[in-house]
Scaffold this active site. Structure first.
Site, short mmCIF file in Angstrom:
data_model
loop_
_atom_site.label_atom_id
_atom_site.label_comp_id
_atom_site.label_asym_id
_atom_site.label_seq_id
_atom_site.Cartn_x
_atom_site.Cartn_y
_atom_site.Cartn_z
CD GLU A 194 -3.23 -1.06 1.93
OE1 GLU A 194 -3.29 -0.21 2.82
OE2 GLU A 194 -4.14 -1.88 1.72
CD GLU A 212 -3.62 -6.09 2.84
OE1 GLU A 212 -4.52 -5.38 3.33
OE2 GLU A 212 -2.40 -5.87 2.97
#
Ligand code: AHR
Length: 491
Positions: A173, A296
């Site tokens: 991220e 994810e």
């Protein structure tokens, strides 16, 4: 009656077993207590790994495990987690709950866990607060055979042989907790860091994963592929199903029928995401060399009342099982592009497959879906199609039925069908092209959307043999109850 057609003559992509992967972060009680209790614990363990959870995950067919994060990965300095445990640094896990991280679970422990699980490894490196040297030395520590400063350090710490790192994530991220970078800046960082992820054993290429988009950020994907396509093996994608807004996500156990429909409708967005990110990838990588790595995914609700808000502990109902089942069908259908996925997270965090309470463990409805679907791993996807009404609420509409079908090397067909309606059964007629039915059996996971397993009633939701079907010459006719997942095994 809905029509369900399976075409065994149309053999499509291979379903990579790693689509059924899991994610484990130093977050709440996932690693500590959920997977690792330490050698001195009263909880039965092998080299510190809790036996009940390891056995359950093996049984579920866990193919690959991602570690150490998540946001934690971009604050993790791997040298803090090697050597004698009493000398390892103690620090605050600033991201998750502000608790003490004693680094007793580090690189050696992760590989020991994967050895016990019999699964492949996915290590996520630190770009956000680490250096190129640190990342490069970690790869050297883990994978270099022979003599070098890092290989010698590994040996001094008790592991002579190098380990096998199948996947390596270059940051996590990076558009958010991993450094708040712009895509152009990250693309450059990816190119720089990736250069020093060396393949020390030329026969074992490490699969390099670039940090991909946050859900619907197609611009990120476009830039990454423009700037760095040739240097990556995979590009990640993160998408969580949240019934409400970020600051008030909704309860895992107490929800209305409307909230159920909204959750299912939002989970279905995975199809659009995989397709649209895939379309951009097709422009840059028409041969589909680069994998879309959904590392994810899963449901994200408010934490269970009374638990640490930073621990992300949530219960898991049949609603979650339906989310898992429809998502895995989507991944199977797109297995030409989706090479790996990791549900977040394995134990005690978000959409877990297992929950623990001290020495107690329970398996969630989501666990049972993974176990049912494990038959698809490494099979060949077949052409298949089901007719379905579109249902839902005003806000979110979605197909009532979704399926995928695969064939194994012995010609056995596995068809998994999800009836996502909370309250309506579905009659289906399945026909398999050019096929003479020999043997058929079926398994079901069913309940109301609100059913779940608790520590008082661990088996409230579990799979059972399914008998509500009639075999025909070339398939079957079946009635699938509301909120159900059914697997047919057809010979
Ligand atoms: O899975 C929980 C967190 O969600 C991860 O640490 C992060 O990558 C994502 O935002």
């Amino acid at each position: 009656m809905e029509k369900y057609l399976i075409n065994p003559n149309q053999k499509l992509s291979k379903i990579n077993k790693d689509i059924y992967g899991n994610f484990s972060e130093h977050l709440g009680r996932c690693i500590y207590e959920g997977l690792y209790v330490g050698e001195d614990s009263d909880i039965p363990n092998v080299n510190g790994m809790r036996k009940d959870v390891v056995d359950a995950l093996k049984d579920m067919g866990i193919p690959v495990l991602r570690w150490p994060g998540g946001c934690f990965a971009d604050e993790y300095h791997w040298k803090d987690g090697i050597g004698p445990k009493e000398n390892r640094k103690k620090m605050i896990n600033t991201h998750w709950g502000g608790v003490v991280e004693d680094n007793s679970f580090g690189t050696h422990e992760f590989f020991e866990l994967c050895r016990q699980l019999g699964c492949d490894t996915y290590i996520n490196g630190n770009v956000g607060s680490g250096t190129v040297q640190e990342m490069s030395e970690w790869v050297e520590y883990m994978t270099l055979d022979g003599t070098s400063p890092m290989a010698d350090l590994r040996k001094a710490n008790g592991h002579e042989e190098p380990w096998n790192v199948k996947y390596f994530g270059v940051g996590n991220e990076s558009w958010g907790c991993g450094g708040h970078m712009l895509p152009e800046a990250y693309a450059n960082e990816f190119r720089r860091y990736e250069t020093f992820v060396r393949d020390y054993d030329s026969s074992k290429h490490i699969y390099r994963i670039a940090c991909g988009a946050n859900a619907f950020d197609y611009h990120w994907t476009e830039v990454l592929l423009q700037k760095a396509c040739s240097r990556m093996n995979g590009l990640s994608l993160h998408y969580y199903t949240i019934p409400h807004e970020w600051h008030r996500k909704g309860s895992a156990l107490e929800f209305t029928k409307d909230e159920y429909d909204i959750t299912i409708g939002r989970a279905y967005k995975m199809e659009e995401l995989v397709r649209r990110h895939g379309d951009i990838m097709n422009q840059h990588d028409p041969d589909k060399r680069v994998g879309l790595i959904v590392d994810e995914w899963g449901t994200w609700y408010d934490v269970e009342p009374g638990t640490n808000p930073g621990f992300l502990y949530q219960q898991n109902t049949m609603r979650d099982a339906i989310v898992a089942a429809l998502t895995l069908n989507i991944f199977n259908k797109h297995s030409d592009r989706v090479h790996m996925a990791n549900i977040a997270q394995t134990v005690n965090v978000l959409q877990s497959v297992a929950l623990t309470d001290g020495a107690e463990m329970l398996l969630t409805p989501t666990y049972h879906v993974f176990k049912m679907y494990k038959d698809h791993q490494e099979n060949t996807l077949l052409g298949s199609y089901i007719t379905t009404p579109v249902i839902g609420t005003d806000g979110e509409k979605f197909p009532k039925l979704i399926e995928s079908a695969s064939v194994d090397e012995n010609g056995v067909i596995y068809a998994t069908i999800t009836n996502a309606s909370a309250d309506e059964a579905a009659e289906i007629k399945c026909q398999i092209a050019d096929f003479e039915l020999g043997d058929i059996r079926a398994e079901i996971l069913v309940g109301s959307p609100w059913d779940y397993n608790s520590f008082e009633e661990k088996d409230a939701v579990r799979t059972a043999e399914f008998g509500d079907y009639t075999a025909t010459a070339d398939g079957f006719i079946a009635t699938l109850p509301p909120c159900s997942v059914v697997k047919f095994v057809i010979k």
